[in-house]
Design an enzyme around this catalytic site. Structure first.
Site, PDB file in Angstrom:
ATOM      1  N   ASP A 201       0.835  -1.204   0.000  1.00 12.86           N
ATOM      2  CA  ASP A 201       0.000   0.000   0.000  1.00 12.86           C
ATOM      3  C   ASP A 201       0.866   1.249   0.000  1.00 12.86           C
ATOM      4  O   ASP A 201       0.574   2.241  -0.671  1.00 12.86           O
ATOM      5  CB  ASP A 201      -0.895   0.034   1.243  1.00 12.86           C
ATOM      6  CG  ASP A 201      -1.993  -1.008   1.178  1.00 12.86           C
ATOM      7  OD1 ASP A 201      -2.836  -1.021   2.068  1.00 12.86           O
ATOM      8  OD2 ASP A 201      -1.984  -1.809   0.224  1.00 12.86           O
TER       9      ASP A 201
ATOM     10  N   GLU B 292       3.887   1.652  -1.185  1.00  7.88           N
ATOM     11  CA  GLU B 292       4.508   1.882  -2.494  1.00  7.88           C
ATOM     12  C   GLU B 292       3.490   2.480  -3.462  1.00  7.88           C
ATOM     13  O   GLU B 292       3.787   3.399  -4.219  1.00  7.88           O
ATOM     14  CB  GLU B 292       5.090   0.573  -3.050  1.00  7.88           C
ATOM     15  CG  GLU B 292       6.386   0.179  -2.354  1.00  7.88           C
ATOM     16  CD  GLU B 292       6.836  -1.235  -2.696  1.00  7.88           C
ATOM     17  OE1 GLU B 292       5.973  -2.116  -2.872  1.00  7.88           O
ATOM     18  OE2 GLU B 292       8.044  -1.439  -2.777  1.00  7.88           O
ATOM     19  N   TYR B 293       2.279   1.942  -3.398  1.00  3.24           N
ATOM     20  CA  TYR B 293       1.206   2.477  -4.251  1.00  3.24           C
ATOM     21  C   TYR B 293       0.989   3.955  -3.923  1.00  3.24           C
ATOM     22  O   TYR B 293       0.942   4.805  -4.814  1.00  3.24           O
ATOM     23  CB  TYR B 293      -0.095   1.691  -4.062  1.00  3.24           C
ATOM     24  CG  TYR B 293      -1.241   2.272  -4.861  1.00  3.24           C
ATOM     25  CD1 TYR B 293      -1.967   3.350  -4.369  1.00  3.24           C
ATOM     26  CD2 TYR B 293      -1.562   1.788  -6.120  1.00  3.24           C
ATOM     27  CE1 TYR B 293      -2.985   3.934  -5.102  1.00  3.24           C
ATOM     28  CE2 TYR B 293      -2.585   2.364  -6.868  1.00  3.24           C
ATOM     29  CZ  TYR B 293      -3.289   3.436  -6.358  1.00  3.24           C
ATOM     30  OH  TYR B 293      -4.292   4.002  -7.094  1.00  3.24           O
TER      31      TYR B 293
ATOM     32  N   SER C   9      -7.670  -5.708  20.646  1.00  2.00           N
ATOM     33  CA  SER C   9      -7.262  -7.073  20.315  1.00  2.00           C
ATOM     34  C   SER C   9      -7.541  -7.967  21.521  1.00  2.00           C
ATOM     35  O   SER C   9      -8.115  -7.496  22.503  1.00  2.00           O
ATOM     36  CB  SER C   9      -5.773  -7.028  20.045  1.00  2.00           C
ATOM     37  OG  SER C   9      -5.471  -7.888  19.026  1.00  2.00           O
ATOM     38  N   LEU C  10      -7.112  -9.210  21.461  1.00  2.00           N
ATOM     39  CA  LEU C  10      -7.265 -10.092  22.627  1.00  2.00           C
ATOM     40  C   LEU C  10      -5.884 -10.532  23.072  1.00  2.00           C
ATOM     41  O   LEU C  10      -4.975 -10.675  22.252  1.00  2.00           O
ATOM     42  CB  LEU C  10      -8.070 -11.340  22.255  1.00  2.00           C
ATOM     43  CG  LEU C  10      -9.564 -11.157  21.982  1.00  2.00           C
ATOM     44  CD1 LEU C  10     -10.152 -12.442  21.412  1.00  2.00           C
ATOM     45  CD2 LEU C  10     -10.299 -10.790  23.270  1.00  2.00           C
TER      46      LEU C  10
ATOM     47  N   GLU D  29     -16.342 -19.493  23.752  1.00  2.00           N
ATOM     48  CA  GLU D  29     -16.895 -19.581  22.391  1.00  2.00           C
ATOM     49  C   GLU D  29     -15.766 -19.708  21.368  1.00  2.00           C
ATOM     50  O   GLU D  29     -14.596 -19.465  21.706  1.00  2.00           O
ATOM     51  CB  GLU D  29     -17.761 -18.355  22.105  1.00  2.00           C
ATOM     52  CG  GLU D  29     -16.997 -17.049  22.194  1.00  2.00           C
ATOM     53  CD  GLU D  29     -17.907 -15.837  22.365  1.00  2.00           C
ATOM     54  OE1 GLU D  29     -18.941 -15.949  23.043  1.00  2.00           O
ATOM     55  OE2 GLU D  29     -17.547 -14.779  21.838  1.00  2.00           O
TER      56      GLU D  29
ATOM     57  N   LYS E 111     -13.090 -19.038  18.446  1.00  2.00           N
ATOM     58  CA  LYS E 111     -12.407 -17.846  17.936  1.00  2.00           C
ATOM     59  C   LYS E 111     -12.452 -17.957  16.413  1.00  2.00           C
ATOM     60  O   LYS E 111     -11.746 -18.776  15.810  1.00  2.00           O
ATOM     61  CB  LYS E 111     -10.963 -17.795  18.448  1.00  2.00           C
ATOM     62  CG  LYS E 111     -10.241 -16.539  17.999  1.00  2.00           C
ATOM     63  CD  LYS E 111      -8.920 -16.392  18.728  1.00  2.00           C
ATOM     64  CE  LYS E 111      -8.261 -15.064  18.415  1.00  2.00           C
ATOM     65  NZ  LYS E 111      -8.122 -14.751  17.003  1.00  2.00           N
TER      66      LYS E 111
ATOM     67  N   ARG F 148     -12.006  -3.181  10.860  1.00  2.00           N
ATOM     68  CA  ARG F 148     -11.296  -2.840  12.082  1.00  2.00           C
ATOM     69  C   ARG F 148     -10.340  -1.662  11.864  1.00  2.00           C
ATOM     70  O   ARG F 148     -10.210  -0.796  12.715  1.00  2.00           O
ATOM     71  CB  ARG F 148     -10.508  -4.060  12.570  1.00  2.00           C
ATOM     72  CG  ARG F 148      -9.723  -3.817  13.828  1.00  2.00           C
ATOM     73  CD  ARG F 148      -9.052  -5.100  14.294  1.00  2.00           C
ATOM     74  NE  ARG F 148      -8.504  -4.934  15.615  1.00  2.00           N
ATOM     75  CZ  ARG F 148      -7.352  -4.337  15.872  1.00  2.00           C
ATOM     76  NH1 ARG F 148      -6.630  -3.862  14.879  1.00  2.00           N
ATOM     77  NH2 ARG F 148      -6.932  -4.213  17.111  1.00  2.00           N
TER      78      ARG F 148
HETATM   79  S1  IVH Z   1     -14.117 -10.693  21.445  1.00  2.00           S
HETATM   80  C1  IVH Z   1     -13.175  -6.549  23.207  1.00  2.00           C
HETATM   81  N1  IVH Z   1     -14.815 -13.009  20.468  1.00  2.00           N
HETATM   82  O1  IVH Z   1     -10.068 -12.209  17.415  1.00  2.00           O
HETATM   83  C2  IVH Z   1     -13.124  -7.954  22.759  1.00  2.00           C
HETATM   84  N2  IVH Z   1     -13.135 -11.780  19.321  1.00  2.00           N
HETATM   85  O2  IVH Z   1      -7.267 -11.833  18.032  1.00  2.00           O
HETATM   86  C3  IVH Z   1     -13.601  -8.152  21.387  1.00  2.00           C
HETATM   87  N3  IVH Z   1     -12.333 -12.890  17.271  1.00  2.00           N
HETATM   88  O3  IVH Z   1     -10.064  -8.714  17.171  1.00  2.00           O
HETATM   89  C4  IVH Z   1     -13.206  -9.409  20.787  1.00  2.00           C
HETATM   90  N4  IVH Z   1     -13.626 -14.662  17.414  1.00  2.00           N
HETATM   91  O4  IVH Z   1     -11.550 -10.055  15.526  1.00  2.00           O
HETATM   92  C5  IVH Z   1     -14.019 -11.928  20.329  1.00  2.00           C
HETATM   93  N5  IVH Z   1     -15.571 -15.070  19.692  1.00  2.00           N
HETATM   94  C6  IVH Z   1     -14.785 -14.003  19.556  1.00  2.00           C
HETATM   95  C7  IVH Z   1     -13.900 -13.878  18.483  1.00  2.00           C
HETATM   96  C8  IVH Z   1     -13.066 -12.757  18.394  1.00  2.00           C
HETATM   97  C9  IVH Z   1     -12.695 -14.055  16.701  1.00  2.00           C
HETATM   98  C10 IVH Z   1     -11.287 -12.004  16.732  1.00  2.00           C
HETATM   99  C11 IVH Z   1     -11.585 -10.537  16.837  1.00  2.00           C
HETATM  100  C12 IVH Z   1     -10.424  -9.970  17.620  1.00  2.00           C
HETATM  101  C13 IVH Z   1      -9.360 -10.986  17.345  1.00  2.00           C
HETATM  102  C14 IVH Z   1      -8.273 -10.947  18.383  1.00  2.00           C
END
Ligand code: IVH
Length: 700
Positions: free
Chosen positions: A56, A58-59, A105-106, A136, A138, A159
């Site tokens: 991006d 370079e573009y 992020s997590l 749950e 990911k 994001r």
């Molecule tokens: S919760 C404030 N729940 O993983 C907390 N994230 O590596 C909000 N993601 O940016 C995130 N499954 O894009 C949450 N069941 C889930 C998720 C999840 C995938 C993604 C999400 C986050 C990224 C972090």
């Protein structure tokens, strides 16, 4: 764009990128149009092919040269200059928007101890002995943010950098699992910001790549890239075609009407998931579990990991969240992640190997595909020793050389892919891959049609193509001739016992029975399977002919719109285009197929040999699955919800787990623990999806 033009534009790009400011000035004065061409070329790679060749940054640099030059020389601006596009260049294609709450992020964890340490910190802060968690999946896709105001979706964004993202509302509106409105007001909510993940499920991903490959277009590396790339496409119609779906798993901001008190549903994370589900969202309410104590969480995670491949979409781990919202609020967040949630990452499905050599396979359409032999390596539980490297463009884009160290990825049951080569560890002994000029099977010169990425052998009697055509004809999704697998086709072909498709119905069983390893039972099974195949419905026969771009779905629509194969062969391109979902490309391909005398002869011969070529409406009988119980596992070709609905419509019941109460376990690709369990219960009938379809059409 042909290969030569691509190489030329890539050379020009390098020239512009490496030029000094003085040289840039001279270049612009003498040939600004060349820079416009270069920019258009990279826009095409980015937006249309989804495979950018430059970064991006370079573009942006090249774009700014042009922008500055045009600002100083307004009389030189052309109407089709990349600077004149509505909304501007690459980065400003989508308007930027601020998230109501930063998209964090997590924190990640990789083993039990990490989770125990995290649980310990939480217990300390909350001053409790046991915490209630919601666990749950990911989801491995692209994260999105959605804002609903007064029950209406008003904005969808990517994001971005966490603070601001791209406004992709028009694309988001094309994702069917995202409701355009939801009765949040029932819960007293005036405005809500949701977080979720956009995914392309495994079947749609594979189908998409199959079509791309047939059309000689660039393949998507994995479902994650597929969803991220699709979200940023310019044409929302194209987004619709790619069949994305979205899980919504978090409410980052809730504003209640001033007069209401907080609804009880909003007091726990699981309650919010339930609310979202009730409002028509796809939330992980069925895929999540509320458990007390980290030991129970750990047990649940390891059970879930075994079932990972049973899911129709990719996940790369689990997310553990403190379930009570008031506890989440006490814990708060750092600038990077919430303290009340943690991701547990499953084992990586990437590995490093070495590219040893390249061989070439000829497909049934004559496409010659290079296959890399690699040093055998374990990726996600399977040993990979060869890997498709698709076409010449792919080899160049990934800069692959024989002897290279390469990074391999296998996502779920998706075919392994090369992520990248590692040029930084080259020794100098690596050799370029010299592409073939002649067909490895028949020796004919290979042709690369204009606008395609694939070299083809156009000799229709090329033995490699004939064998592949027969293999396709007998395959499960086509004429489904059981016991006539790939190995038998190859063996009979090599021995001269089978020369072409009609040959299947003229086999000399006396000669075959003298072959080693072929007993009487096999012969009888083969004979009856061949006989049965003569009565296959028309759509299977159309698909079995292997007409380019005619997949199973198109074959079904075609079969319904003609009286038989002869009728299909007589249709003009215009008439074909009247059929649902048949565009100019498919119509042209079908028409060309039937213009070929050999193909007309093939149809006549099949008819003479007793193969049914007319369209027959299926008879509908009574419902009689009543009292029968079913459970589906693994990846099915049809939608699981459709299959379950069929069972319900016929009076049967769906069970949630394997037990002695279960009559039928229908297994799709990569079935896991449910299949293992069912094998131990003799009363459970384990059947394939095809057998299930036969069963219900028999019962219909
Ligand atoms: S919760 C404030 N729940 O993983 C907390 N994230 O590596 C909000 N993601 O940016 C995130 N499954 O894009 C949450 N069941 C889930 C998720 C999840 C995938 C993604 C999400 C986050 C990224 C972090």
């Amino acid at each position: 764009m042909n290969n030569k033009a691509t190489i030329e534009l890539q050379h020009k790009t390098e020239k512009w990128l490496s030029a000094t400011p003085k040289q840039i000035e001279n270049l612009l004065n003498s040939n600004a149009e060349e820079l416009r061409d270069v920019l258009r070329f990279h826009e095409g790679n980015y937006y249309i092919k989804n495979s950018p060749l430059i970064s991006d940054a370079e573009y942006d640099r090249l774009y700014k040269y042009l922008e500055k030059y045009e600002a100083e020389n307004p009389d030189k601006i052309t109407f089709d200059s990349p600077t004149q596009r509505v909304g501007g260049g690459l980065n400003s294609e989508f308007p930027k928007v601020s998230h109501l709450v930063p998209m964090l992020s997590l924190q990640n964890s990789y083993n039990e101890q990490d989770l125990k340490d995290w649980d310990h910190r939480i217990k300390e802060t909350l001053n409790q002995t046991e915490i209630e968690y919601c666990i749950e999946p990911k989801f491995d896709g692209a994260s999105i943010s959605l804002i609903y105001e007064n029950d209406r979706l008003i904005r969808g964004s990517t994001r971005g950098d966490g603070e601001t993202g791209d406004d992709i509302t028009n694309n988001i509106r094309r994702i069917k699992s995202i409701p355009l409105s939801g009765k949040f007001s029932q819960y007293g909510i005036e405005q809500i910001e949701l977080r979720g993940e956009v995914l392309m499920n495994k079947i749609n991903f594979e189908n998409f790549n199959k079509q791309q490959s047939e059309a000689g277009l660039a393949l998507l590396a994995n479902p994650r890239n597929a969803s991220a790339g699709t979200l940023r496409m310019k044409d929302p119609e194209e987004v619709s075609k790619r069949k994305l779906e979205a899980f919504v798993y978090h409410a980052s901001y809730i504003n209640l009407f001033s007069s209401v008190k907080e609804a009880s549903e909003l007091k726990t994370h699981s309650g919010i998931l339930q609310m979202l589900n009730d409002l028509g969202f796809k939330s992980p309410v069925h895929e999540s579990k509320v458990l007390r104590g980290i030991e129970n969480v750990i047990k649940h995670i390891s059970n879930f990991e075994i079932q990972r491949d049973d899911l129709p979409y990719e996940i790369d781990g689990m997310v553990i969240k403190v379930n009570k919202i008031d506890e989440q609020e006490i814990l708060g967040m750092t600038s990077h992640h919430p303290r009340w949630a943690i991701a547990y990452k499953f084992k990586a499905r990437q590995a490093t190997s070495k590219l040893l050599s390249v061989s070439y396979q000829v497909g049934r359409t004559g496409a010659v595909t290079p296959v890399a032999k690699i040093e055998p390596v374990q990726v996600g539980g399977v040993t990979v020793s060869s890997i498709s490297i698709h076409n010449e463009d792919y080899i160049r884009e990934k800069d692959l050389r024989i002897g290279d160290s390469i990074l391999i990825e296998r996502s779920g049951d998706v075919i392994p892919q090369i992520v990248k080569s590692n040029p930084e560890v080259r020794t100098g002994a690596e050799k370029p891959i010299i592409y073939l000029t002649n067909c490895p099977a028949c020796g004919d010169k290979l042709i690369k049609p204009e606008g395609e990425a694939v070299w083809r052998c156009v000799n229709i009697s090329c033995p490699a193509q004939v064998v592949e055509k027969i293999i396709h004809f007998v395959s499960k999704d086509a004429m489904d001739i059981k016991n006539f697998g790939e190995a038998n086709v190859r063996k009979f072909f090599e021995l001269g016992l089978l020369k072409d498709i009609p040959g299947i119905y003229k086999l000399d069983f006396t000669s075959i029975s003298s072959l080693e390893g072929i007993g009487e039972k096999t012969i009888n099974n083969l004979k009856s399977a061949i006989e049965v195949s003569k009565k296959q419905p028309l759509h299977r026969l159309i698909y079995a002919l292997g007409i380019r771009y005619v997949g199973e779905t198109t074959a079904k629509t075609l079969a319904r719109s003609v009286t038989g194969l002869k009728n299909l062969a007589e249709k003009s391109q215009e008439e074909l285009m009247l059929v649902d979902d048949v565009g100019i490309k498919i119509a042209e391909s079908i028409y060309t197929f039937f213009q070929n005398r050999d193909n007309i002869e093939l149809i006549k011969e099949l008819e003479q040999l007793g193969v049914e070529t007319e369209y027959k409406v299926q008879e509908v009988k009574n419902r009689n699955l009543s009292g029968k119980t079913f459970l589906f596992t693994g990846t099915l070709n049809m939608k699981r919800s459709d299959a379950e609905e069929m069972v319900g419509n016929l009076g049967g019941t769906i069970l949630n787990s394997v037990s002695s109460k279960l009559n039928y376990l229908v297994v799709g690709e990569s079935a896991g623990s449910k299949l293992e369990k069912a094998k131990k219960i003799p009363s459970v009938n384990i059947i394939t999806e095809d057998e299930f379809l036969k069963l219900i059409s028999f019962n219909n």
